[in-house]
Write an enzyme that holds these catalytic residues in place. Sequence first.
Site, PDB file in Angstrom:
ATOM      1  N   CYS A  34     -15.856  46.393  -3.125  1.00  0.00           N
ATOM      2  CA  CYS A  34     -16.008  47.512  -4.059  1.00  0.00           C
ATOM      3  C   CYS A  34     -16.556  48.728  -3.310  1.00  0.00           C
ATOM      4  O   CYS A  34     -17.557  48.641  -2.600  1.00  0.00           O
ATOM      5  CB  CYS A  34     -16.947  47.073  -5.178  1.00  0.00           C
ATOM      6  SG  CYS A  34     -18.126  48.293  -5.718  1.00  0.00           S
ATOM      7  N   GLU A  35     -15.868  49.860  -3.457  1.00  0.00           N
ATOM      8  CA  GLU A  35     -16.254  51.020  -2.656  1.00  0.00           C
ATOM      9  C   GLU A  35     -17.520  51.706  -3.183  1.00  0.00           C
ATOM     10  O   GLU A  35     -18.084  52.560  -2.516  1.00  0.00           O
ATOM     11  CB  GLU A  35     -15.097  52.020  -2.559  1.00  0.00           C
ATOM     12  CG  GLU A  35     -14.719  52.706  -3.848  1.00  0.00           C
ATOM     13  CD  GLU A  35     -13.488  53.589  -3.665  1.00  0.00           C
ATOM     14  OE1 GLU A  35     -12.704  53.361  -2.723  1.00  0.00           O
ATOM     15  OE2 GLU A  35     -13.326  54.513  -4.481  1.00  0.00           O
ATOM     16  N   HIS A  36     -17.961  51.341  -4.368  1.00  0.00           N
ATOM     17  CA  HIS A  36     -19.180  51.955  -4.900  1.00  0.00           C
ATOM     18  C   HIS A  36     -20.446  51.271  -4.401  1.00  0.00           C
ATOM     19  O   HIS A  36     -21.489  51.901  -4.295  1.00  0.00           O
ATOM     20  CB  HIS A  36     -19.166  51.931  -6.428  1.00  0.00           C
ATOM     21  CG  HIS A  36     -18.026  52.709  -7.013  1.00  0.00           C
ATOM     22  ND1 HIS A  36     -17.368  52.336  -8.155  1.00  0.00           N
ATOM     23  CD2 HIS A  36     -17.420  53.838  -6.588  1.00  0.00           C
ATOM     24  CE1 HIS A  36     -16.407  53.209  -8.417  1.00  0.00           C
ATOM     25  NE2 HIS A  36     -16.412  54.115  -7.471  1.00  0.00           N
ATOM     26  N   HIS A  37     -20.358  49.978  -4.122  1.00  0.00           N
ATOM     27  CA  HIS A  37     -21.558  49.232  -3.723  1.00  0.00           C
ATOM     28  C   HIS A  37     -21.384  48.478  -2.402  1.00  0.00           C
ATOM     29  O   HIS A  37     -22.317  47.842  -1.932  1.00  0.00           O
ATOM     30  CB  HIS A  37     -21.918  48.212  -4.808  1.00  0.00           C
ATOM     31  CG  HIS A  37     -22.192  48.830  -6.148  1.00  0.00           C
ATOM     32  ND1 HIS A  37     -21.219  48.988  -7.106  1.00  0.00           N
ATOM     33  CD2 HIS A  37     -23.332  49.346  -6.677  1.00  0.00           C
ATOM     34  CE1 HIS A  37     -21.739  49.563  -8.186  1.00  0.00           C
ATOM     35  NE2 HIS A  37     -23.013  49.802  -7.943  1.00  0.00           N
ATOM     36  N   GLN A  89     -10.841  48.121  -8.334  1.00  0.00           N
ATOM     37  CA  GLN A  89      -9.788  47.225  -8.830  1.00  0.00           C
ATOM     38  C   GLN A  89      -8.659  47.982  -9.524  1.00  0.00           C
ATOM     39  O   GLN A  89      -7.483  47.646  -9.365  1.00  0.00           O
ATOM     40  CB  GLN A  89     -10.421  46.198  -9.781  1.00  0.00           C
ATOM     41  CG  GLN A  89      -9.432  45.132 -10.229  1.00  0.00           C
ATOM     42  CD  GLN A  89     -10.063  44.104 -11.139  1.00  0.00           C
ATOM     43  OE1 GLN A  89     -11.257  43.844 -11.055  1.00  0.00           O
ATOM     44  NE2 GLN A  89      -9.276  43.514 -12.018  1.00  0.00           N
ATOM     45  N   HIS A 116     -16.793  40.735  -9.932  1.00  0.00           N
ATOM     46  CA  HIS A 116     -17.409  41.755  -9.086  1.00  0.00           C
ATOM     47  C   HIS A 116     -18.867  41.398  -8.853  1.00  0.00           C
ATOM     48  O   HIS A 116     -19.651  41.337  -9.802  1.00  0.00           O
ATOM     49  CB  HIS A 116     -17.322  43.129  -9.767  1.00  0.00           C
ATOM     50  CG  HIS A 116     -15.924  43.659  -9.886  1.00  0.00           C
ATOM     51  ND1 HIS A 116     -15.507  44.797  -9.230  1.00  0.00           N
ATOM     52  CD2 HIS A 116     -14.850  43.185 -10.554  1.00  0.00           C
ATOM     53  CE1 HIS A 116     -14.221  45.008  -9.516  1.00  0.00           C
ATOM     54  NE2 HIS A 116     -13.808  44.054 -10.316  1.00  0.00           N
ATOM     55  N   CYS A 151     -21.107  43.171  -7.655  1.00  0.00           N
ATOM     56  CA  CYS A 151     -22.005  44.266  -8.022  1.00  0.00           C
ATOM     57  C   CYS A 151     -22.333  44.216  -9.514  1.00  0.00           C
ATOM     58  O   CYS A 151     -23.260  44.866  -9.981  1.00  0.00           O
ATOM     59  CB  CYS A 151     -21.428  45.621  -7.626  1.00  0.00           C
ATOM     60  SG  CYS A 151     -19.855  46.012  -8.402  1.00  0.00           S
TER      61      CYS A 151
END
Length: 195
Positions: free
Chosen positions: A76-79, A117, A145, A147
């Site tokens: 996941c590119e946010h976390h 995703q 996920h 995260c």
Amino acid sequence: MVDQRKIEEAVRLLLEGIGEDVNREGLRETPDRIARMYGEIFAGMDENAGEHLAKTFAVESNEIVLVKNITFYSICEHHLMPFYGKAHIAYLPDGKVVGLSKLARTVEVYARRPQIQEQMTSQIVEAVMEHLKPQGAIVMLEAEHLCMTMRGVEKPGSRTMTLASRGCFQEEPKWQDLFFRMLGEDKVFNQDLAM
Ligand code: ZN
């Protein structure tokens, strides 16, 4: 190609940031290990789905093709935490098909990079549309996920489902119905994903 030296430096800083002693035995080789691991889990950044989908085979009758339960692992590119699960891909050919393993390769290309995703789902369906030029294509991803399950709202076992369809799968409900029937309602949630 990943810049291993930068990653090593970043991991050292990260460990220092959380108050660790980067020189203790267990951590001494961690920056190097992570740098090499990132080369692998982000290998999709140097890849193009078109390379895998270039070789096609002519078919006389255009019948639906579905490959389901393609396992994938992404970040996941946010976390920068893993999300992982299953991909299901179907298309209705227009005179040509591709080797079945190439669909799994296409999933890998997009999974092995910083991702969300929703975007990964449409990238896969777009790649199939662009390179196979079928009458339509549909992709469903179901993933857990970390995260979401390991931190934050902490909902272990929750799955995120995403769907992207193009062509006949978007325009004619009967094709989407067939896709879901073939997936099998009871098998959509694959039990061996549960931890
Ligand atoms: Zn996240």
